[in-house]
Design a protein around this motif. Sequence first.
Motif, mmCIF file in Angstrom:
data_model
loop_
_atom_site.group_PDB
_atom_site.id
_atom_site.type_symbol
_atom_site.label_atom_id
_atom_site.label_comp_id
_atom_site.label_asym_id
_atom_site.label_seq_id
_atom_site.Cartn_x
_atom_site.Cartn_y
_atom_site.Cartn_z
ATOM 1 N N ILE A 151 37.514 44.923 47.043
ATOM 2 C CA ILE A 151 36.922 43.611 46.777
ATOM 3 C C ILE A 151 35.642 43.774 45.964
ATOM 4 O O ILE A 151 34.857 44.706 46.189
ATOM 5 C CB ILE A 151 36.633 42.883 48.102
ATOM 6 C CG1 ILE A 151 37.923 42.634 48.871
ATOM 7 C CG2 ILE A 151 35.920 41.548 47.849
ATOM 8 C CD1 ILE A 151 37.700 42.068 50.261
ATOM 9 N N SER A 152 35.433 42.868 45.030
ATOM 10 C CA SER A 152 34.247 42.902 44.182
ATOM 11 C C SER A 152 32.970 42.853 45.015
ATOM 12 O O SER A 152 32.810 41.975 45.871
ATOM 13 C CB SER A 152 34.261 41.702 43.231
ATOM 14 O OG SER A 152 32.981 41.461 42.701
ATOM 15 N N PRO A 153 32.039 43.783 44.790
ATOM 16 C CA PRO A 153 30.753 43.713 45.506
ATOM 17 C C PRO A 153 30.014 42.398 45.263
ATOM 18 O O PRO A 153 29.322 41.910 46.155
ATOM 19 C CB PRO A 153 29.975 44.900 44.921
ATOM 20 C CG PRO A 153 31.016 45.851 44.439
ATOM 21 C CD PRO A 153 32.139 44.971 43.944
ATOM 22 N N LEU A 154 30.189 41.819 44.059
ATOM 23 C CA LEU A 154 29.532 40.547 43.766
ATOM 24 C C LEU A 154 30.025 39.461 44.712
ATOM 25 O O LEU A 154 29.232 38.651 45.204
ATOM 26 C CB LEU A 154 29.800 40.148 42.310
ATOM 27 C CG LEU A 154 28.905 39.046 41.757
ATOM 28 C CD1 LEU A 154 27.509 39.596 41.453
ATOM 29 C CD2 LEU A 154 29.502 38.450 40.489
ATOM 30 N N MET A 155 31.325 39.427 44.979
ATOM 31 C CA MET A 155 31.842 38.428 45.907
ATOM 32 C C MET A 155 31.377 38.723 47.330
ATOM 33 O O MET A 155 31.045 37.798 48.080
ATOM 34 C CB MET A 155 33.366 38.341 45.855
ATOM 35 C CG MET A 155 33.924 37.291 46.817
ATOM 36 S SD MET A 155 35.538 36.615 46.397
ATOM 37 C CE MET A 155 36.576 38.043 46.602
ATOM 38 N N TRP A 174 34.084 35.553 58.132
ATOM 39 C CA TRP A 174 34.837 35.664 56.886
ATOM 40 C C TRP A 174 36.009 36.609 57.096
ATOM 41 O O TRP A 174 36.029 37.415 58.036
ATOM 42 C CB TRP A 174 33.947 36.146 55.739
ATOM 43 C CG TRP A 174 33.616 37.620 55.766
ATOM 44 C CD1 TRP A 174 32.665 38.236 56.521
ATOM 45 C CD2 TRP A 174 34.248 38.649 54.986
ATOM 46 N NE1 TRP A 174 32.658 39.589 56.279
ATOM 47 C CE2 TRP A 174 33.613 39.872 55.333
ATOM 48 C CE3 TRP A 174 35.266 38.660 54.041
ATOM 49 C CZ2 TRP A 174 33.978 41.091 54.761
ATOM 50 C CZ3 TRP A 174 35.633 39.875 53.465
ATOM 51 C CH2 TRP A 174 34.995 41.068 53.826
ATOM 52 N N GLY A 175 37.008 36.483 56.242
ATOM 53 C CA GLY A 175 38.178 37.348 56.368
ATOM 54 C C GLY A 175 39.091 37.173 55.171
ATOM 55 O O GLY A 175 38.875 36.306 54.307
ATOM 56 N N ILE A 176 40.101 38.002 55.120
ATOM 57 C CA ILE A 176 41.064 38.000 54.023
ATOM 58 C C ILE A 176 42.354 37.340 54.494
ATOM 59 O O ILE A 176 42.934 37.748 55.505
ATOM 60 C CB ILE A 176 41.334 39.430 53.532
ATOM 61 C CG1 ILE A 176 40.020 40.070 53.058
ATOM 62 C CG2 ILE A 176 42.366 39.434 52.402
ATOM 63 C CD1 ILE A 176 40.135 41.553 52.757
ATOM 64 N N GLU A 177 42.784 36.305 53.789
ATOM 65 C CA GLU A 177 43.997 35.550 54.126
ATOM 66 C C GLU A 177 44.038 35.217 55.625
ATOM 67 O O GLU A 177 44.993 35.527 56.337
ATOM 68 C CB GLU A 177 45.248 36.321 53.699
ATOM 69 C CG GLU A 177 46.506 35.473 53.652
ATOM 70 C CD GLU A 177 46.273 34.151 52.904
ATOM 71 O OE1 GLU A 177 46.387 33.098 53.546
ATOM 72 O OE2 GLU A 177 45.972 34.182 51.700
ATOM 73 N N PRO A 211 41.606 34.209 49.845
ATOM 74 C CA PRO A 211 43.062 34.069 49.829
ATOM 75 C C PRO A 211 43.722 35.241 49.110
ATOM 76 O O PRO A 211 43.120 35.885 48.237
ATOM 77 C CB PRO A 211 43.291 32.762 49.048
ATOM 78 C CG PRO A 211 41.962 32.109 48.944
ATOM 79 C CD PRO A 211 40.950 33.203 49.007
ATOM 80 N N ASN A 212 44.971 35.495 49.464
ATOM 81 C CA ASN A 212 45.764 36.448 48.701
ATOM 82 C C ASN A 212 46.024 35.889 47.314
ATOM 83 O O ASN A 212 45.994 34.677 47.091
ATOM 84 C CB ASN A 212 47.091 36.733 49.402
ATOM 85 C CG ASN A 212 46.915 37.650 50.600
ATOM 86 O OD1 ASN A 212 45.990 38.458 50.650
ATOM 87 N ND2 ASN A 212 47.802 37.525 51.582
ATOM 88 N N GLY A 213 46.298 36.754 46.385
ATOM 89 C CA GLY A 213 46.565 36.327 45.018
ATOM 90 C C GLY A 213 46.329 37.483 44.081
ATOM 91 O O GLY A 213 46.028 38.608 44.502
ATOM 92 N N ARG A 220 40.867 36.156 41.892
ATOM 93 C CA ARG A 220 40.234 36.275 43.205
ATOM 94 C C ARG A 220 39.052 35.315 43.339
ATOM 95 O O ARG A 220 38.248 35.138 42.424
ATOM 96 C CB ARG A 220 39.764 37.710 43.432
ATOM 97 C CG ARG A 220 39.308 37.978 44.853
ATOM 98 C CD ARG A 220 40.472 37.984 45.807
ATOM 99 N NE ARG A 220 41.258 39.205 45.675
ATOM 100 C CZ ARG A 220 42.525 39.303 46.026
ATOM 101 N NH1 ARG A 220 43.162 38.237 46.494
ATOM 102 N NH2 ARG A 220 43.169 40.445 45.909
ATOM 103 N N HIS A 221 38.963 34.678 44.489
ATOM 104 C CA HIS A 221 37.879 33.764 44.803
ATOM 105 C C HIS A 221 37.783 33.663 46.319
ATOM 106 O O HIS A 221 38.582 34.268 47.037
ATOM 107 C CB HIS A 221 38.142 32.381 44.194
ATOM 108 C CG HIS A 221 39.348 31.689 44.770
ATOM 109 N ND1 HIS A 221 40.632 31.938 44.346
ATOM 110 C CD2 HIS A 221 39.469 30.749 45.757
ATOM 111 C CE1 HIS A 221 41.490 31.200 45.034
ATOM 112 N NE2 HIS A 221 40.803 30.465 45.895
#
Length: 459
Positions: A289-293, A333-336, A345-347, A352-353
């Motif tokens: 995952i992007s560190p910025l996000m 926070w979490g993934i999907e 969300p997955n994608g 990615r967002h």
Amino acid sequence: MNAKSPTGAGLDEVRVFLERYPDAKGIDVVMTDCHGIGRGKTIRRHELESLYLTGRAMPASLFGQDVAGDDVDGTDLVLHDGGGDKRCWPVAGTLGFLPHLNRGQVLLSMYEADGSPFQADPRQALVRQVEIARQSGFTAMGAFELEFYLVDRERDDRGRYQPARYALSGRRSLNRNTMAVDELDEMSPFFDMIYEAAEQLDLPLESVISEYAVGQYELTIRYRDLLRAADDLVVAKRLVRSAARRFGMEACFMAKPFGQEAGSGMHLHLSLNDENGNNLYADLPDGQISPLMLHSIGGIRQTIGETMLVLAPFMNSWRRFASAVYSPASDSWGIENRTVALRIPNGSANTRHFEHRVAGVDANPYLVAAATLGGALYGIDRRCDPGLAAEGNDYAQGRVAELPKSWIEAMDWLETSDFMKEVMGPSLHRAFIAIKRAEYRRLALEVSEAEWSLYGFTV
């Protein structure tokens, strides 16, 4: 007076509109107050050009009113400077046509006489955050989801509101019918009206589903720049409400209109692009995952408690958190994972967002977007660590976040928040707090039917 519009809206929009809609005699000019309610007037066709050339005078006190339209002392906006008007200008790209009303519509934003933004206008709070992001090299992108109930004007035999009859058949269903396609077919004349109007409003509506409760639906809106996405939500709510009336029903945007049913959210999807349109939240080449996000999520987690009054602005808003069903009142926070507040969300990696899931549909989209983007920028600037992602059912974990536990406590958090004073601006921050405290006092004096039923002749 002849001034250049500070919004960038030009007469070319007017000429295209007048040529395309020769029968449109009236245009609704709509400014969004701190509650998300449209305030304004209906002008005639011949007045449209002057609106774009010189703007339109409206009282600044519109941002110092409660949800019922009554002036609130303590906002410093009521009879301030003798109660004079400010200048309102059309928002570029929002002039469109509502076929079922046979009227045009354009959004407005308020400015001072010198063309500087009027600081108590909620849209201007989002404009400032978008500009701060731009100065850091980010273009804020987003989209809202719109959940709502369709309610019959006719109450049941106990005097309670009930789900609307289907527009096609006139039947009334008492089943949830979650994501049932036939449910949508039964309401198809209503949604056909909405999609037809959306095309004339440059409103990029996408999918519609029947939601988790009887009479509850959700519309999604296409992703684009965040400021326009907030405008889209304002336009979409007004469109749904006006279309519902044409079918003898009402659209309800309360966060929790029925205590035993699901609440209605206004989930915000957010990402940041660079100046070339590349998604800066895209996964790294190794799939991480992007560190910025992650920093953005960390910033929102650190500030979310201070934003809760914006995310849940009314007494009814807090009823939505009484049930854990898809309405997380947390900072997790979490993934999907739909049990968290901030979901990735997955994608595909390039799209990615994250999705901020806490706000109710009753919230002001400009303030929700400003607080969310402001939190993300806060986290990026301070390289905030989001902590560990939640796994599995976060509701079942029983973790208690350090958040306000009630509407009145949320007022205290917002009032003492330097972060939200900066995001909202001192003028709007002060007015919003004064309005919410006045609303609390007003409701505290109301004795409800439930109290009479439970206590009236028993205790």
